[in-house]
Design an enzyme around this catalytic site. Structure first.
Site, PDB file in Angstrom:
ATOM      1  N   ARG A 181      -2.902   0.646  -5.627  1.00  0.00           N
ATOM      2  CA  ARG A 181      -2.110   1.499  -4.740  1.00  0.00           C
ATOM      3  C   ARG A 181      -0.940   0.690  -4.175  1.00  0.00           C
ATOM      4  O   ARG A 181      -1.130  -0.207  -3.355  1.00  0.00           O
ATOM      5  CB  ARG A 181      -2.958   2.051  -3.590  1.00  0.00           C
ATOM      6  N   ASP A 463      -8.375   1.421   8.857  1.00  0.00           N
ATOM      7  CA  ASP A 463      -7.108   0.981   8.296  1.00  0.00           C
ATOM      8  C   ASP A 463      -5.992   1.656   9.070  1.00  0.00           C
ATOM      9  O   ASP A 463      -6.222   2.240  10.128  1.00  0.00           O
ATOM     10  CB  ASP A 463      -7.034   1.250   6.787  1.00  0.00           C
TER      11      ASP A 463
END
Length: 558
Positions: A181, A463
């Protein structure tokens, strides 16, 4: 790459302002093996060709925001109705190595995480340059180094403190398929400038990985596979598709070799799922429900409409209307077009030393995964190897086939208003919820400022997405002067600032040399109402983790 002999003219106007070491950190590869003249030429070519479109698309997001603020609702696009209504088109078949994705593990591209992920019996591993990785120069460039070594089975290190050795074990077992990603379109990297402006973080991350590893992965029967984050319009998917085509042409790799899964984690793009898959139909590997970012985006885009202010975050589950409807929409469209519909993250961390609490936490994970597989998802995410047995057990039992693309949901109809059905039964805005946002926001931001993008807080692996929920909830509660359900206090900037200061006073002594002061200052500025709320926390904080050095002499690169 054809034409690589022209790199000298291509690299005019290019500067590298981060250290490019020739010493390996752990194993074999070094930053100078990654930032070669040819690789740099490749990413600069992509940046020059596509960066203007990237910036225009970011500007278009703000035009949409102004329309929403003026009272114009989000809607299915009339100009692309022909795509939605055509029942015949399908995405190209997925790569065989991506046919089974029952459990995916995720985490940043640091060496320990990579090795632990490869040694976990999941089907796929998403290595993350985005939300779980603070974009320091060291994290970004050594992330590429670590992936280069790991793919070639050359990553091997010993923890100096514990003496524990970390090495990928490939003997007699399936090793997870890697999916990368890159950073989202909104992020840049100031350590490489092109014609006086920072390079796109998306193009840098994608380009360096693809240039060095695509052909090797293909030779191993795999491929260059990606996750694409935080898009808000199908034209942003078209941009990725054009970049994929040019990148494959440059390296003389057949078009369609790249396979990419799009994270559906913003409210606007949930109205354009068919269009996203159509744009990437040669390269698509499906869509993923990025639940925390989706909640953040919903708060952000509907931020000026009081009827959409969300309550305490623990009440905004996947069972509330707007989240359930977005999941139904995604699964229906993915299966109609022949690609995977991936589920969301189980962020729980096993609770050591308390078997009773751990059992309760794992039961919650089990029920969440049961909801996903019964809904029609083809796989799910975990953040910790300790959740593998629970998640895999659910999907193996209820989805014994590699996926369930054969399940069609023609009877599902999701209206435009269904996607913004934010009214939640039993909604409460509490003092505890207010403090939870402050605690999570401060702890995550402080860790991020120290270069850590994946942080355990309250037995959850947090996150940037969960910190964004904290930030935007604080802003919206202040902006709309929400009255707390329990204490009847009105949420004001003064109240929140006072609570932030009190929390910092408690947290600071626990971490010598901490950066809570910077985190608190940023958070207080955000909720003050003096400036327009920031689009992303990571861009607000980026300058604090950026240290630019003297320009590297490009003639010394390999």
């Amino acid at each position: 790459m054809p034409g690589a002999q022209l790199y000298e003219s291509t690299l005019k106007g290019v500067q590298i302002l981060g250290e490019v070491s020739s010493k390996p950190l752990l194993s074999v590869c070094t930053p100078r093996d990654i930032l070669t003249k040819e690789a740099l030429t490749f990413i600069v070519l992509l940046h020059r060709q596509f960066n203007a479109r990237r910036k225009q698309l970011l500007e278009n997001r703000q035009k949409v925001q102004k329309q929403i603020d003026s009272g114009k609702p989000l809607h299915y696009l009339p100009e692309t109705k022909y795509i939605r209504d055509d029942p015949n088109w399908r995405c190209l078949p997925v790569h065989p190595k991506l046919a089974t994705r029952k459990v995916e593990i995720t985490g940043p591209p640091d060496a320990k995480m990579i090795i632990n992920a490869f040694n976990t019996d999941v089907h796929t591993y998403m290595t993350d340059f985005e939300d779980s990785c603070a974009p320091t120069w060291s994290n970004m460039i050594y992330g590429q180094v670590n992936l280069y070594d790991a793919i070639r089975d050359k990553i091997d290190f010993t923890n100096e403190k514990t003496g524990k050795r970390y090495k990928i074990n490939r003997e007699g077992r399936r090793v997870p398929v890697m999916i990368v990603r890159p950073r989202g379109w909104h992020l840049v990297d100031a350590h490489i400038t092109v014609d006086g402006e920072p390079i796109s973080g998306s193009i840098m991350d994608f380009g360096l990985f693809f240039f060095h590893n695509a052909k090797y992965l293909i030779s191993q029967g795999l491929g260059p596979f990606f996750y694409l984050p935080k898009m808000e319009h199908y034209k942003e998917a078209e941009l990725w598709n054009d970049i994929f085509c040019v990148a494959q042409d440059c390296l003389e790799i057949p078009r369609g070799t790249i396979k990419a899964t799009v994270l559906i984690e913003t409210l606007p793009i949930s109205y354009q799922l068919d269009e996203v898959l159509y744009a990437l139909r040669e390269h698509s590997a499906g869509l993923n429900c990025g639940r925390w970012d989706y909640m953040f985006s919903t708060i952000k885009r509907l931020r000026n409409q009081k009827q959409h202010v969300l309550p305490d975050r623990q009440l905004v589950t996947m069972k509330v209307p707007f989240m359930t409807n977005y999941v139904k929409q995604l699964i229906k469209i993915c299966h109609k077009r022949g690609v995977h519909a991936m589920g969301g993250m189980a962020a729980t961390i096993p609770i050591k030393g308390d078997d009773a609490k751990n059992a309760v936490a794992l039961k919650a994970v089990e029920m969440d995964k049961l909801r996903e597989v019964n809904a029609g998802h083809d796989g799910t995410w975990i953040a910790h190897p300790g959740l593998l047995e629970t998640a895999m057990g659910v999907f193996q039992k209820h989805m014994p086939t590699p996926n369930q693309l054969f399940r069609q949901f023609d009877d599902v109809t999701i209206t435009e208003t269904d996607l913004v059905a934010t009214k939640i039964e039993g909604a409460e805005w509490t003092y505890k919820g207010l403090n939870a946002n402050i605690y999570i926001g401060l702890n995550y931001m402080e860790s991020w400022l120290r270069g850590l993008g994946c942080v355990p807080i309250n037995n959850l692996m947090e996150d940037a997405a969960t910190a964004e929920v904290s930030r935007l909830q604080l802003w919206s509660w202040v902006h709309h002067k929400i009255q707390l359900t329990d204490t009847k206090e009105t949420v004001t900037a003064e109240l929140v600032s006072k609570l932030i200061d009190a929390e910092v006073a408690k947290l600071s002594p626990t971490k010598p040399g901490n950066k809570f002061a910077i985190a608190a200052d940023c958070l207080k500025k955000e909720i003050s109402g003096v400036n327009e709320v920031g689009e992303f926390l990571t861009t607000l904080l980026y300058d604090h983790i950026t240290t630019l050095g003297k320009p590297v002499d490009l003639s010394t690169l390999k």
